[in-house]
Motif scaffolding. Structure first.
Motif, PDB file in Angstrom:
ATOM      1  N   ASP A   1      56.968 -20.235 -30.301  1.00 45.01           N
ATOM      2  CA  ASP A   1      57.945 -19.157 -30.902  1.00 45.01           C
ATOM      3  C   ASP A   1      57.741 -19.163 -32.159  1.00 45.01           C
ATOM      4  OD1 ASP A   1      58.528 -19.774 -28.629  1.00 45.01           O
ATOM      5  OD2 ASP A   1      60.773 -21.476 -28.644  1.00 45.01           O
ATOM      6  N   MET A   2      58.341 -17.814 -32.416  1.00 44.78           N
ATOM      7  CA  MET A   2      58.257 -17.123 -33.217  1.00 44.78           C
ATOM      8  C   MET A   2      59.617 -17.758 -33.983  1.00 44.78           C
ATOM      9  SD  MET A   2      55.791 -15.331 -34.241  1.00 44.78           S
ATOM     10  CE  MET A   2      56.057 -13.320 -35.171  1.00 44.78           C
ATOM     11  N   CYS A   3      60.067 -18.189 -35.767  1.00 46.43           N
ATOM     12  CA  CYS A   3      61.138 -18.540 -35.284  1.00 46.43           C
ATOM     13  C   CYS A   3      61.879 -17.295 -37.093  1.00 46.43           C
ATOM     14  CB  CYS A   3      60.977 -20.248 -36.463  1.00 46.43           C
ATOM     15  SG  CYS A   3      62.881 -20.433 -37.740  1.00 46.43           S
ATOM     16  N   VAL A   4      62.684 -16.009 -36.830  1.00 47.11           N
ATOM     17  CA  VAL A   4      62.931 -15.390 -37.734  1.00 47.11           C
ATOM     18  C   VAL A   4      64.169 -15.421 -38.679  1.00 47.11           C
ATOM     19  CG1 VAL A   4      61.636 -13.019 -37.699  1.00 47.11           C
ATOM     20  CG2 VAL A   4      62.056 -13.671 -35.949  1.00 47.11           C
ATOM     21  N   GLY A   5      65.463 -16.369 -37.509  1.00 45.99           N
ATOM     22  CA  GLY A   5      65.899 -17.075 -38.448  1.00 45.99           C
ATOM     23  C   GLY A   5      67.332 -15.249 -38.086  1.00 45.99           C
ATOM     24  N   SER A   6      66.463 -15.035 -37.165  1.00 48.41           N
ATOM     25  CA  SER A   6      67.714 -13.870 -37.244  1.00 48.41           C
ATOM     26  C   SER A   6      69.806 -13.723 -36.649  1.00 48.41           C
ATOM     27  CB  SER A   6      67.017 -12.776 -35.672  1.00 48.41           C
ATOM     28  OG  SER A   6      67.081 -13.652 -34.456  1.00 48.41           O
ATOM     29  N   SER A   7      69.487 -15.090 -35.717  1.00 51.98           N
ATOM     30  CA  SER A   7      70.741 -15.561 -35.701  1.00 51.98           C
ATOM     31  C   SER A   7      71.922 -16.095 -36.766  1.00 51.98           C
ATOM     32  CB  SER A   7      70.391 -17.293 -33.836  1.00 51.98           C
ATOM     33  OG  SER A   7      69.905 -18.009 -35.619  1.00 51.98           O
ATOM     34  N   ILE A  27      67.229 -23.172 -46.469  1.00 53.27           N
ATOM     35  CA  ILE A  27      65.780 -23.992 -46.830  1.00 53.27           C
ATOM     36  C   ILE A  27      65.262 -24.405 -45.972  1.00 53.27           C
ATOM     37  CG2 ILE A  27      64.661 -26.066 -48.019  1.00 53.27           C
ATOM     38  CD1 ILE A  27      66.927 -25.311 -50.135  1.00 53.27           C
ATOM     39  N   ALA A  28      65.900 -24.910 -44.840  1.00 47.53           N
ATOM     40  CA  ALA A  28      65.854 -25.785 -43.990  1.00 47.53           C
ATOM     41  C   ALA A  28      64.846 -24.812 -42.425  1.00 47.53           C
ATOM     42  CB  ALA A  28      66.965 -26.265 -42.648  1.00 47.53           C
ATOM     43  N   ARG A  29      66.107 -23.526 -42.607  1.00 48.89           N
ATOM     44  CA  ARG A  29      64.954 -23.062 -42.264  1.00 48.89           C
ATOM     45  C   ARG A  29      64.075 -21.904 -42.238  1.00 48.89           C
ATOM     46  NH1 ARG A  29      69.470 -20.076 -42.168  1.00 48.89           N
ATOM     47  NH2 ARG A  29      69.185 -18.555 -42.207  1.00 48.89           N
ATOM     48  N   ALA A  30      63.834 -22.341 -42.964  1.00 46.02           N
ATOM     49  CA  ALA A  30      62.586 -21.280 -44.093  1.00 46.02           C
ATOM     50  C   ALA A  30      61.393 -22.635 -43.771  1.00 46.02           C
ATOM     51  CB  ALA A  30      62.490 -21.030 -45.090  1.00 46.02           C
ATOM     52  N   ARG A  31      61.507 -23.949 -43.471  1.00 49.11           N
ATOM     53  CA  ARG A  31      60.291 -24.713 -43.131  1.00 49.11           C
ATOM     54  C   ARG A  31      59.841 -24.542 -42.102  1.00 49.11           C
ATOM     55  NH1 ARG A  31      64.315 -28.810 -46.121  1.00 49.11           N
ATOM     56  NH2 ARG A  31      62.900 -29.361 -48.063  1.00 49.11           N
ATOM     57  N   ARG A  32      60.380 -24.236 -41.055  1.00 49.07           N
ATOM     58  CA  ARG A  32      60.075 -23.856 -39.375  1.00 49.07           C
ATOM     59  C   ARG A  32      59.607 -22.917 -39.399  1.00 49.07           C
ATOM     60  NH1 ARG A  32      65.135 -25.422 -38.670  1.00 49.07           N
ATOM     61  NH2 ARG A  32      66.008 -24.055 -38.047  1.00 49.07           N
ATOM     62  N   ALA A  33      59.820 -21.473 -39.660  1.00 51.10           N
ATOM     63  CA  ALA A  33      59.543 -20.255 -39.972  1.00 51.10           C
ATOM     64  C   ALA A  33      57.741 -20.009 -39.629  1.00 51.10           C
ATOM     65  CB  ALA A  33      60.201 -19.444 -40.677  1.00 51.10           C
ATOM     66  N   ASN A  57      56.738 -24.194 -47.713  1.00 51.73           N
ATOM     67  CA  ASN A  57      55.521 -23.427 -45.944  1.00 51.73           C
ATOM     68  C   ASN A  57      54.689 -22.522 -46.316  1.00 51.73           C
ATOM     69  OD1 ASN A  57      55.513 -22.095 -43.330  1.00 51.73           O
ATOM     70  ND2 ASN A  57      57.134 -22.199 -42.444  1.00 51.73           N
ATOM     71  N   ARG A  58      53.757 -22.908 -46.149  1.00 50.78           N
ATOM     72  CA  ARG A  58      52.595 -22.231 -46.266  1.00 50.78           C
ATOM     73  C   ARG A  58      52.312 -20.801 -46.162  1.00 50.78           C
ATOM     74  NH1 ARG A  58      47.791 -23.363 -49.314  1.00 50.78           N
ATOM     75  NH2 ARG A  58      46.259 -21.577 -47.142  1.00 50.78           N
ATOM     76  N   ASN A  59      52.587 -20.689 -44.119  1.00 47.24           N
ATOM     77  CA  ASN A  59      52.970 -19.461 -43.264  1.00 47.24           C
ATOM     78  C   ASN A  59      53.855 -18.318 -44.081  1.00 47.24           C
ATOM     79  OD1 ASN A  59      51.676 -21.164 -42.000  1.00 47.24           O
ATOM     80  ND2 ASN A  59      53.833 -21.328 -41.013  1.00 47.24           N
TER      81      ASN A  59
END
Length: 196
Positions: A1-7, A27-33, A57-59
């Motif tokens: 799944d793509m985690c974009v944080g749009s919500s 920051i927590a969302r950015a870790r998983r994005a 998050n290197r990604n």
């Protein structure tokens, strides 16, 4: 799944993106994005570097395919020829408020769909189909907006901040003054009177 944080984006409608904060939840969302989508051109310089550093998050690190800066895909306006702190909060890459010209939105949408397809090739056709649908609706709206705005061509305007240069360029508005003459520095009490 793509985690974009749009919500739950980093900034809300009507919020000054210069004033956003590196919140713990962000920051927590950015870790998983898998991808970070931002305006770029130093608009988020007050908080995004901290988010990236703390997320580790290197990604989505700068220079990686998961780091998408919208301003990288459009022609920048008001690119300064020299930088001087006395000019206020000037963005070295140019004016970052590219979203106020709807033509830029279409350009950015194409680039973003391409980036999604690169990061998630299994769904590449889905991104392209959704892009085609969006662009059809966007182009229809754009024609309507241009027709409705045609009488504004050449109209003199005064803006609070230099956030509208792309809109001014698109519609052919004539900016005669800016209330906060130095970017990021609120106008003095006498500034509005000077403009009048």
């Amino acid at each position: 799944d793509m985690c974009v944080g749009s919500s739950s984006p980093a900034t809300a409608v009507g919020q000054d993106p210069h004033q956003s904060r590196a919140r713990t939840s962000l920051i927590a969302r950015a870790r998983r994005a898998d991808i970070l989508v931002c305006t770029g051109a130093s608009l988020e310089i007050g908080w995004l570097p901290q988010v990236l550093r703390q997320a580790a998050n290197r990604n989505i690190a700068d220079g990686q395919s998961g780091h998408f800066e919208a301003t990288s895909f459009v022609t920048m306006l008001e690119v300064p020829t020299s930088l001087d702190r006395s000019q206020g909060d000037v963005h070295a890459p140019g004016n970052p408020h590219v979203q106020t010209n709807p033509n830029n939105i279409a350009i950015i949408a194409r680039a973003l769909a391409q980036r999604f397809a690169e990061l998630d090739p299994a769904n590449g056709e889905v991104y392209q189909a959704r892009l085609a649908d969006f662009l059809q609706r966007w182009e229809t709206a754009l024609l309507r907006w241009e027709a409705e705005a045609a009488p504004l061509h050449g109209v003199p305007v005064v803006t609070q901040h230099q956030s509208w240069v792309y809109l001014e360029d698109w519609l052919g508005l004539d900016r005669v003054a800016v209330l906060d003459s130095q970017a990021g520095v609120p106008p003095s009490t006498g500034q509005p009177a000077d403009v009048v």
